[in-house]
Write a protein that holds these residues in place. Structure first.
Motif, PDB file in Angstrom:
ATOM      1  N   GLN A  72       2.861  -2.034   6.035  1.00  0.00           N
ATOM      2  CA  GLN A  72       1.662  -1.260   6.347  1.00  0.00           C
ATOM      3  C   GLN A  72       0.502  -1.514   5.389  1.00  0.00           C
ATOM      4  O   GLN A  72      -0.652  -1.257   5.741  1.00  0.00           O
ATOM      5  N   PHE A  73       0.772  -2.046   4.206  1.00  0.00           N
ATOM      6  CA  PHE A  73      -0.343  -2.362   3.308  1.00  0.00           C
ATOM      7  C   PHE A  73      -1.245  -3.436   3.902  1.00  0.00           C
ATOM      8  O   PHE A  73      -2.409  -3.556   3.513  1.00  0.00           O
ATOM      9  N   ALA A  74      -0.734  -4.204   4.862  1.00  0.00           N
ATOM     10  CA  ALA A  74      -1.554  -5.222   5.529  1.00  0.00           C
ATOM     11  C   ALA A  74      -2.757  -4.592   6.224  1.00  0.00           C
ATOM     12  O   ALA A  74      -3.818  -5.225   6.339  1.00  0.00           O
ATOM     13  N   ILE A  75      -2.618  -3.357   6.686  1.00  0.00           N
ATOM     14  CA  ILE A  75      -3.745  -2.670   7.322  1.00  0.00           C
ATOM     15  C   ILE A  75      -4.840  -2.427   6.293  1.00  0.00           C
ATOM     16  O   ILE A  75      -6.026  -2.647   6.557  1.00  0.00           O
ATOM     17  N   ILE A 182      -3.978 -12.935   6.238  1.00  0.00           N
ATOM     18  CA  ILE A 182      -4.708 -11.764   5.747  1.00  0.00           C
ATOM     19  C   ILE A 182      -4.398 -11.536   4.275  1.00  0.00           C
ATOM     20  O   ILE A 182      -5.294 -11.286   3.455  1.00  0.00           O
ATOM     21  N   HIS A 183      -3.121 -11.631   3.914  1.00  0.00           N
ATOM     22  CA  HIS A 183      -2.706 -11.399   2.532  1.00  0.00           C
ATOM     23  C   HIS A 183      -3.331 -12.416   1.580  1.00  0.00           C
ATOM     24  O   HIS A 183      -3.825 -12.054   0.503  1.00  0.00           O
ATOM     25  N   GLU A 184      -3.342 -13.685   1.966  1.00  0.00           N
ATOM     26  CA  GLU A 184      -3.914 -14.717   1.107  1.00  0.00           C
ATOM     27  C   GLU A 184      -5.414 -14.526   0.941  1.00  0.00           C
ATOM     28  O   GLU A 184      -5.963 -14.712  -0.152  1.00  0.00           O
ATOM     29  N   GLN A 185      -6.100 -14.156   2.010  1.00  0.00           N
ATOM     30  CA  GLN A 185      -7.536 -13.890   1.915  1.00  0.00           C
ATOM     31  C   GLN A 185      -7.804 -12.708   0.988  1.00  0.00           C
ATOM     32  O   GLN A 185      -8.743 -12.736   0.189  1.00  0.00           O
ATOM     33  N   TYR A 186      -6.984 -11.688   1.115  1.00  0.00           N
ATOM     34  CA  TYR A 186      -7.128 -10.502   0.267  1.00  0.00           C
ATOM     35  C   TYR A 186      -6.959 -10.867  -1.202  1.00  0.00           C
ATOM     36  O   TYR A 186      -7.791 -10.487  -2.057  1.00  0.00           O
ATOM     37  N   LEU A 187      -5.916 -11.624  -1.525  1.00  0.00           N
ATOM     38  CA  LEU A 187      -5.666 -12.012  -2.915  1.00  0.00           C
ATOM     39  C   LEU A 187      -6.823 -12.816  -3.487  1.00  0.00           C
ATOM     40  O   LEU A 187      -7.206 -12.642  -4.654  1.00  0.00           O
ATOM     41  N   SER A 188      -7.401 -13.690  -2.669  1.00  0.00           N
ATOM     42  CA  SER A 188      -8.464 -14.564  -3.163  1.00  0.00           C
ATOM     43  C   SER A 188      -9.759 -13.819  -3.454  1.00  0.00           C
ATOM     44  O   SER A 188     -10.629 -14.342  -4.153  1.00  0.00           O
ATOM     45  N   ARG A 189      -9.881 -12.594  -2.960  1.00  0.00           N
ATOM     46  CA  ARG A 189     -11.117 -11.823  -3.135  1.00  0.00           C
ATOM     47  C   ARG A 189     -10.952 -10.649  -4.098  1.00  0.00           C
ATOM     48  O   ARG A 189     -11.843  -9.815  -4.216  1.00  0.00           O
ATOM     49  N   LEU A 190      -9.831 -10.600  -4.792  1.00  0.00           N
ATOM     50  CA  LEU A 190      -9.588  -9.474  -5.688  1.00  0.00           C
ATOM     51  C   LEU A 190     -10.530  -9.474  -6.892  1.00  0.00           C
ATOM     52  O   LEU A 190     -10.836 -10.518  -7.467  1.00  0.00           O
ATOM     53  N   TYR A 191     -10.942  -8.289  -7.267  1.00  0.00           N
ATOM     54  CA  TYR A 191     -11.720  -8.052  -8.489  1.00  0.00           C
ATOM     55  C   TYR A 191     -10.888  -8.473  -9.702  1.00  0.00           C
ATOM     56  O   TYR A 191      -9.716  -8.134  -9.810  1.00  0.00           O
ATOM     57  N   ARG A 192     -11.500  -9.243 -10.602  1.00  0.00           N
ATOM     58  CA  ARG A 192     -10.833  -9.749 -11.805  1.00  0.00           C
ATOM     59  C   ARG A 192      -9.588 -10.586 -11.453  1.00  0.00           C
ATOM     60  O   ARG A 192      -8.547 -10.471 -12.095  1.00  0.00           O
ATOM     61  N   ARG A 193      -9.736 -11.408 -10.439  1.00  0.00           N
ATOM     62  CA  ARG A 193      -8.594 -12.210  -9.973  1.00  0.00           C
ATOM     63  C   ARG A 193      -8.185 -13.254 -11.001  1.00  0.00           C
ATOM     64  O   ARG A 193      -6.998 -13.586 -11.101  1.00  0.00           O
ATOM     65  N   GLU A 194      -9.111 -13.797 -11.775  1.00  0.00           N
ATOM     66  CA  GLU A 194      -8.797 -14.843 -12.738  1.00  0.00           C
ATOM     67  C   GLU A 194      -9.012 -14.350 -14.163  1.00  0.00           C
ATOM     68  O   GLU A 194     -10.007 -13.695 -14.463  1.00  0.00           O
ATOM     69  N   GLY A 195      -8.082 -14.656 -15.048  1.00  0.00           N
ATOM     70  CA  GLY A 195      -8.243 -14.340 -16.455  1.00  0.00           C
ATOM     71  C   GLY A 195      -7.553 -13.052 -16.868  1.00  0.00           C
ATOM     72  O   GLY A 195      -7.046 -12.285 -16.052  1.00  0.00           O
TER      73      GLY A 195
END
Length: 242
Positions: A72-75, A182-195
């Protein structure tokens, strides 16, 4: 996609209103908007501040197809992606702060509250509440970092235009993208994703980097020692840089 629009001049909360609403047959999305909420809700015990008639306050009743309760987190990811793309149509530097706040730089422009109702092991339906700061320029609550499109752009933005943009993007995401995408797109747009950045949990302050997000929504952080830490919502806080 068959969508019904309902507008309320004022309500306690659009999420609450949709709880008692009965959709007509074939109604896939029900969108309830309002100019003002007397008790707007955020995640957990949080509230959502919004000046009357200035921002987008709305909830959507959705009927996901074949999404298991464990997925359900996919929603939440889907809605966050649609809102991210909507805001990014007006400004740059947009990201998704886990689990589903929308940020521009280090400032929060939108929040999402999702309530899923289950039927056995599957998601029956869900109510998605969204508050998006559009034209408000003065915030009086103790929220630390709110921002609006008007503050960023220097001019007012038509709220209906923003809403239509969001609904169009969401309608495309719902039926056409596999959950893994959807999950991969979400991960790529996360705040502070790198570092590495500063976080705090019940044990104190530490530095870590985002390692991922599990299908059930738990945040995975890897600290400086290489230890993987797993957190549910409200169990960890992002700290501002010194």
């Amino acid at each position: 996609m068959k969508t019904k629009r309902i507008h309320l001049r004022e309500t306690i909360s659009t999420n609450n209103w949709l709880h008692s609403y009965m959709p007509t047959e074939g109604e896939q999305l029900t969108v309830c908007t309002t100019d003002y909420q007397t008790a707007g809700r955020g995640c957990g015990s949080n509230t959502w501040e919004s000046e009357r008639g200035k921002n987008l306050l709305f909830s959507i009743l959705m009927h996901p197809v074949e999404i298991a309760a464990r997925q359900q987190f996919a929603i939440s990811e889907m809605v966050a992606l649609a809102l991210h793309q909507t805001v990014a149509a007006w400004v740059e530097g947009v990201s998704i702060k886990w689990p589903n706040d929308i940020y521009v730089g280090d400032r929060k422009i939108a929040g999402i509250l999702i309530e899923n109702r289950l039927n056995g092991s599957m998601v029956k339906d869900c109510i998605v509440g969204i508050g998006l700061n559009v034209n408000q320029t003065h915030f009086i609550s103790d929220a630390p970092n709110p921002v609006s499109l008007k503050q960023l752009l220097g001019h007012e933005v038509e709220r209906e235009h923003v809403l239509q943009k969001f609904l169009a993007i969401l309608s495309e995401l719902i039926p056409s993208h596999p959950l893994t995408d959807i999950h991969e797109q979400y991960l790529s747009r996360l705040y502070r994703r790198e570092g590495f950045f500063r976080f705090s949990d019940r044990k104190g302050i530490f530095e870590a980097r985002i390692s991922g997000v599990e299908p059930d929504g738990h945040l995975l952080l890897e600290d400086r020692m290489g230890t993987l830490r797993t957190y549910a919502f409200k169990e960890v806080a992002f700290l501002q840089d010194l």
